[in-house]
Design a protein around this motif. Structure first.
Motif, PDB file in Angstrom:
ATOM      1  N   MET A  21       0.812  -1.222   0.000  1.00  0.00           N
ATOM      2  CA  MET A  21       0.000   0.000   0.000  1.00  0.00           C
ATOM      3  C   MET A  21       0.846   1.273   0.000  1.00  0.00           C
ATOM      4  O   MET A  21       0.391   2.330  -0.388  1.00  0.00           O
ATOM      5  N   ARG A  22       2.103   1.131   0.476  1.00  0.00           N
ATOM      6  CA  ARG A  22       2.900   2.345   0.721  1.00  0.00           C
ATOM      7  C   ARG A  22       4.091   2.493  -0.229  1.00  0.00           C
ATOM      8  O   ARG A  22       5.058   3.183   0.085  1.00  0.00           O
ATOM      9  N   ILE A  23       4.042   1.837  -1.399  1.00  0.00           N
ATOM     10  CA  ILE A  23       5.245   1.836  -2.262  1.00  0.00           C
ATOM     11  C   ILE A  23       5.248   2.906  -3.337  1.00  0.00           C
ATOM     12  O   ILE A  23       6.184   2.974  -4.130  1.00  0.00           O
ATOM     13  N   PHE A  46       1.619 -11.569  -1.669  1.00  0.00           N
ATOM     14  CA  PHE A  46       1.717 -10.116  -1.819  1.00  0.00           C
ATOM     15  C   PHE A  46       0.314  -9.514  -1.920  1.00  0.00           C
ATOM     16  O   PHE A  46      -0.513  -9.997  -2.685  1.00  0.00           O
ATOM     17  N   ASP A  47       0.098  -8.471  -1.125  1.00  0.00           N
ATOM     18  CA  ASP A  47      -1.235  -7.877  -1.023  1.00  0.00           C
ATOM     19  C   ASP A  47      -1.293  -6.497  -1.679  1.00  0.00           C
ATOM     20  O   ASP A  47      -0.509  -5.601  -1.350  1.00  0.00           O
ATOM     21  N   HIS A  48      -2.232  -6.349  -2.593  1.00  0.00           N
ATOM     22  CA  HIS A  48      -2.439  -5.081  -3.307  1.00  0.00           C
ATOM     23  C   HIS A  48      -3.897  -4.669  -3.182  1.00  0.00           C
ATOM     24  O   HIS A  48      -4.736  -5.411  -2.684  1.00  0.00           O
ATOM     25  N   TRP A 216      -4.418  -6.683   8.971  1.00  0.00           N
ATOM     26  CA  TRP A 216      -3.753  -5.500   8.397  1.00  0.00           C
ATOM     27  C   TRP A 216      -3.379  -4.493   9.486  1.00  0.00           C
ATOM     28  O   TRP A 216      -3.949  -4.494  10.569  1.00  0.00           O
ATOM     29  N   SER A 217      -2.400  -3.645   9.182  1.00  0.00           N
ATOM     30  CA  SER A 217      -1.859  -2.660  10.136  1.00  0.00           C
ATOM     31  C   SER A 217      -1.396  -3.311  11.450  1.00  0.00           C
ATOM     32  O   SER A 217      -1.790  -2.878  12.540  1.00  0.00           O
ATOM     33  N   PRO A 218      -0.525  -4.305  11.372  1.00  0.00           N
ATOM     34  CA  PRO A 218      -0.104  -5.021  12.585  1.00  0.00           C
ATOM     35  C   PRO A 218       0.746  -4.201  13.550  1.00  0.00           C
ATOM     36  O   PRO A 218       0.904  -4.610  14.697  1.00  0.00           O
ATOM     37  N   GLY A 273       3.088  -3.686   6.286  1.00  0.00           N
ATOM     38  CA  GLY A 273       3.016  -2.519   5.399  1.00  0.00           C
ATOM     39  C   GLY A 273       4.330  -1.773   5.306  1.00  0.00           C
ATOM     40  O   GLY A 273       4.415  -0.737   4.644  1.00  0.00           O
ATOM     41  N   THR A 274       5.353  -2.305   5.955  1.00  0.00           N
ATOM     42  CA  THR A 274       6.626  -1.594   5.947  1.00  0.00           C
ATOM     43  C   THR A 274       7.250  -1.567   4.551  1.00  0.00           C
ATOM     44  O   THR A 274       7.079  -2.489   3.756  1.00  0.00           O
ATOM     45  N   THR A 275       7.986  -0.483   4.300  1.00  0.00           N
ATOM     46  CA  THR A 275       8.749  -0.379   3.049  1.00  0.00           C
ATOM     47  C   THR A 275      10.240  -0.529   3.334  1.00  0.00           C
ATOM     48  O   THR A 275      11.080  -0.250   2.477  1.00  0.00           O
ATOM     49  N   ASN A 276      10.538  -0.960   4.563  1.00  0.00           N
ATOM     50  CA  ASN A 276      11.926  -1.035   5.015  1.00  0.00           C
ATOM     51  C   ASN A 276      12.371  -2.509   5.028  1.00  0.00           C
ATOM     52  O   ASN A 276      11.836  -3.294   5.806  1.00  0.00           O
ATOM     53  N   GLN A 278      14.852  -4.139   6.241  1.00  0.00           N
ATOM     54  CA  GLN A 278      15.281  -4.703   7.531  1.00  0.00           C
ATOM     55  C   GLN A 278      14.070  -5.048   8.399  1.00  0.00           C
ATOM     56  O   GLN A 278      14.047  -6.072   9.081  1.00  0.00           O
ATOM     57  N   ARG A 279      13.029  -4.198   8.347  1.00  0.00           N
ATOM     58  CA  ARG A 279      11.829  -4.493   9.145  1.00  0.00           C
ATOM     59  C   ARG A 279      11.105  -5.728   8.612  1.00  0.00           C
ATOM     60  O   ARG A 279      10.472  -6.460   9.364  1.00  0.00           O
ATOM     61  N   VAL A 280      11.193  -5.946   7.299  1.00  0.00           N
ATOM     62  CA  VAL A 280      10.586  -7.167   6.741  1.00  0.00           C
ATOM     63  C   VAL A 280      11.292  -8.392   7.323  1.00  0.00           C
ATOM     64  O   VAL A 280      10.653  -9.357   7.752  1.00  0.00           O
TER      65      VAL A 280
HETATM   66  N1  LIG Z   1      -8.020  -4.312   3.926  1.00  0.00           N
HETATM   67  C1  LIG Z   1      -7.879  -3.078   4.345  1.00  0.00           C
HETATM   68  O1  LIG Z   1      -8.853  -2.332   4.571  1.00  0.00           O
HETATM   69  C2  LIG Z   1      -6.490  -2.547   4.552  1.00  0.00           C
HETATM   70  C3  LIG Z   1      -6.295  -1.287   5.125  1.00  0.00           C
HETATM   71  C4  LIG Z   1      -4.979  -0.848   5.302  1.00  0.00           C
HETATM   72  C5  LIG Z   1      -3.911  -1.635   4.919  1.00  0.00           C
HETATM   73  N2  LIG Z   1      -4.128  -2.844   4.337  1.00  0.00           N
HETATM   74  C6  LIG Z   1      -3.005  -3.723   3.929  1.00  0.00           C
HETATM   75  O2  LIG Z   1      -2.227  -3.972   5.064  1.00  0.00           O
HETATM   76  C7  LIG Z   1      -0.875  -3.583   4.828  1.00  0.00           C
HETATM   77  C8  LIG Z   1      -0.294  -3.091   6.100  1.00  0.00           C
HETATM   78  O3  LIG Z   1      -0.938  -1.900   6.536  1.00  0.00           O
HETATM   79  P1  LIG Z   1      -0.104  -0.734   7.222  1.00  0.00           P
HETATM   80  O4  LIG Z   1       0.951  -0.274   6.299  1.00  0.00           O
HETATM   81  O5  LIG Z   1      -1.053   0.249   7.754  1.00  0.00           O
HETATM   82  O6  LIG Z   1       0.546  -1.576   8.418  1.00  0.00           O
HETATM   83  P2  LIG Z   1       1.826  -1.489   9.345  1.00  0.00           P
HETATM   84  O7  LIG Z   1       2.810  -2.492   8.858  1.00  0.00           O
HETATM   85  O8  LIG Z   1       1.285  -1.658  10.712  1.00  0.00           O
HETATM   86  O9  LIG Z   1       2.396  -0.026   9.198  1.00  0.00           O
HETATM   87  C9  LIG Z   1       3.409   0.272   8.292  1.00  0.00           C
HETATM   88  C10 LIG Z   1       3.855   1.679   8.522  1.00  0.00           C
HETATM   89  O10 LIG Z   1       4.417   1.764   9.838  1.00  0.00           O
HETATM   90  C11 LIG Z   1       5.788   2.133   9.738  1.00  0.00           C
HETATM   91  N3  LIG Z   1       6.540   1.324  10.699  1.00  0.00           N
HETATM   92  C12 LIG Z   1       6.468  -0.018  10.864  1.00  0.00           C
HETATM   93  N4  LIG Z   1       7.264  -0.404  11.870  1.00  0.00           N
HETATM   94  C13 LIG Z   1       7.838   0.720  12.349  1.00  0.00           C
HETATM   95  C14 LIG Z   1       8.725   0.963  13.406  1.00  0.00           C
HETATM   96  N5  LIG Z   1       9.210  -0.022  14.174  1.00  0.00           N
HETATM   97  N6  LIG Z   1       9.091   2.238  13.627  1.00  0.00           N
HETATM   98  C15 LIG Z   1       8.620   3.238  12.873  1.00  0.00           C
HETATM   99  N7  LIG Z   1       7.768   3.062  11.836  1.00  0.00           N
HETATM  100  C16 LIG Z   1       7.378   1.809  11.588  1.00  0.00           C
HETATM  101  C17 LIG Z   1       6.198   1.832   8.335  1.00  0.00           C
HETATM  102  O11 LIG Z   1       7.280   2.692   7.977  1.00  0.00           O
HETATM  103  P3  LIG Z   1       8.478   2.097   7.085  1.00  0.00           P
HETATM  104  O12 LIG Z   1       7.895   1.869   5.738  1.00  0.00           O
HETATM  105  O13 LIG Z   1       9.493   3.180   7.115  1.00  0.00           O
HETATM  106  O14 LIG Z   1       8.924   0.847   7.773  1.00  0.00           O
HETATM  107  C18 LIG Z   1       4.923   2.118   7.565  1.00  0.00           C
HETATM  108  O15 LIG Z   1       4.776   3.528   7.347  1.00  0.00           O
HETATM  109  C19 LIG Z   1      -0.939  -2.573   3.683  1.00  0.00           C
HETATM  110  O16 LIG Z   1       0.249  -2.544   2.910  1.00  0.00           O
HETATM  111  C20 LIG Z   1      -2.086  -3.128   2.879  1.00  0.00           C
HETATM  112  O17 LIG Z   1      -1.595  -4.160   2.044  1.00  0.00           O
HETATM  113  C21 LIG Z   1      -5.405  -3.314   4.174  1.00  0.00           C
END
Ligand SMILES: NC(=O)c1ccc[n+]([C@@H]2O[C@H](COP(=O)([O-])OP(=O)(O)OC[C@H]3O[C@@H](n4cnc5c(N)ncnc54)[C@H](OP(=O)(O)O)[C@@H]3O)[C@@H](O)[C@H]2O)c1
Length: 308
Positions: A21-23, A46-48, A216-218, A273-276, A278-280
């Motif tokens: 989602m964040r690429i 992979f989720d899009h 999502w958003s773990p 959802g990370t784009t990093n 190392q975090r993956v």
């Molecule tokens: N079905 C739905 O309604 C729905 C809704 C939202 C999302 N999604 C899916 O779920 C995926 C994950 O969602 P999400 O991106 O909100 O989840 P997330 O993995 O909880 O959050 C990722 C964001 O948090 C940052 N982050 C992660 N760990 C960190 C840390 N230790 N310190 C600082 N920043 C950190 C990441 O930055 P960096 O990139 O810099 O690591 C990124 O901006 C999305 O890509 C999408 O595929 C689905």
């Protein structure tokens, strides 16, 4: 990396998914590195969504940057979603069909392994959705179907018309955003907000019906308001608990946030959802890390949830 067969499919998937989602603003090389890191860690799912980045833009970034040979394509699973449009939601047959075609083009693939209905469109006609799914399935464009953010009642309504099994429900779940689990733990308590059933039992319905929950958003505190990891101002006790448990298992806090979800016997997948890169890697260490019951419940209460 733990893999399991998603019930209702022949997909042997990793229980950690890379979400894209964040690429949007990453260059091709950064996307390739992110995906290669995920593949090296054992992630094959992979989720899009059509809406990520607006009008298939993140799907296009992925398709432009990453090329799978046909033998590689068979070893990865591409999931996308449809239904969220600009200012309204749309599960019409016409939109589902046109959006999937645009997703396939953007991702440069001939088929999606899974298509999810993104958020419940109350104007939906189940028969129209069923017709769209059958058209897509028969054309070889989509192998499996599922939902996202949908209640048991909404899913049942679809199941009455849709011919194919609904194999997944993608829902928001993290240690701090945990209604899905917390409401059941506090069932039958007067005057306790946590005991309010906000989703009509998505968890139990999924387990009873072989629907895989995808979290999502773990790492997010709530709805897109930043990560709880390292947020000592609001989550000091939780971060203390995470740090101690991470040290005891020799992993990072990121892995513990993932393990809190994968430990649940419902066999969930965690959507990163990370784009990093190392975090993956760090997160992947939580794929198969069996937290003890005391550890799991300590994290639950440290996040502010109640054990009545
Ligand atoms: N079905 C739905 O309604 C729905 C809704 C939202 C999302 N999604 C899916 O779920 C995926 C994950 O969602 P999400 O991106 O909100 O989840 P997330 O993995 O909880 O959050 C990722 C964001 O948090 C940052 N982050 C992660 N760990 C960190 C840390 N230790 N310190 C600082 N920043 C950190 C990441 O930055 P960096 O990139 O810099 O690591 C990124 O901006 C999305 O890509 C999408 O595929 C689905």
């Amino acid at each position: 990396m733990k893999h399991f067969t998603l019930p209702g499919t022949s997909i042997d998937a990793s229980n950690v998914i890379l979400g894209l989602m964040r690429i949007l603003d990453l260059d091709d090389e950064a996307i390739r590195t992110l995906v290669a890191t995920a593949r090296d860690a054992g992630i094959d799912f992979f989720d899009h969504a059509d809406v990520y980045g607006g009008d298939h833009a993140c799907e296009r970034r992925f398709g432009d940057a990453v090329t799978f040979s046909s033998s590689e394509r068979e070893k990865v699973y591409l999931q996308s979603k449809v239904g969220i449009r600009d200012g309204f939601w749309d599960f019409s047959k016409e939109h589902i069909l046109e959006s999937v075609d645009a997703s396939l083009k953007a991702l440069r693939t001939e088929y999606l392994d899974v298509l999810l209905l993104h958020r419940p469109d109350t104007l939906m006609e189940p028969e129209e959705i069923a017709a769209a799914f059958t058209t897509l399935h028969d054309a070889g464009k989509v192998r499996h179907f599922g939902v996202s953010n949908q209640t048991p009642g909404q899913t049942e309504l679809l199941r009455r018309s849709v011919e194919q099994p609904l194999i997944a429900n993608q829902v928001q779940l993290s240690i701090t955003h945990a209604n899905l689990l917390a409401q059941g733990i506090a069932a039958n308590m007067n005057g306790l907000d946590q005991s309010i059933d906000r989703d009509n039992g998505i968890l139990e319905y999924a387990r009873l019906n072989d629907i895989t929950l995808q979290a999502w958003s773990p790492f997010q505190k709530g709805f897109f308001d930043g990560v709880f990891l390292g947020d000592r101002e609001n989550y000091a006790e939780l971060n203390d608990a995470i740090d101690e448990i991470a040290a005891a298992h020799g992993v990072t806090p990121t892995a513990i946030a993932v393990a809190w979800i994968t430990r649940h016997p419902a066999n969930m997948q965690v959507v990163l959802g990370t784009t990093n890169p190392q975090r993956v890697k760090d997160a992947s260490a939580g794929s198969d890390l069996p937290l003890t019951r005391p550890e799991w419940y300590r994290l639950f209460t440290a996040a502010g949830h109640v054990l009545p």
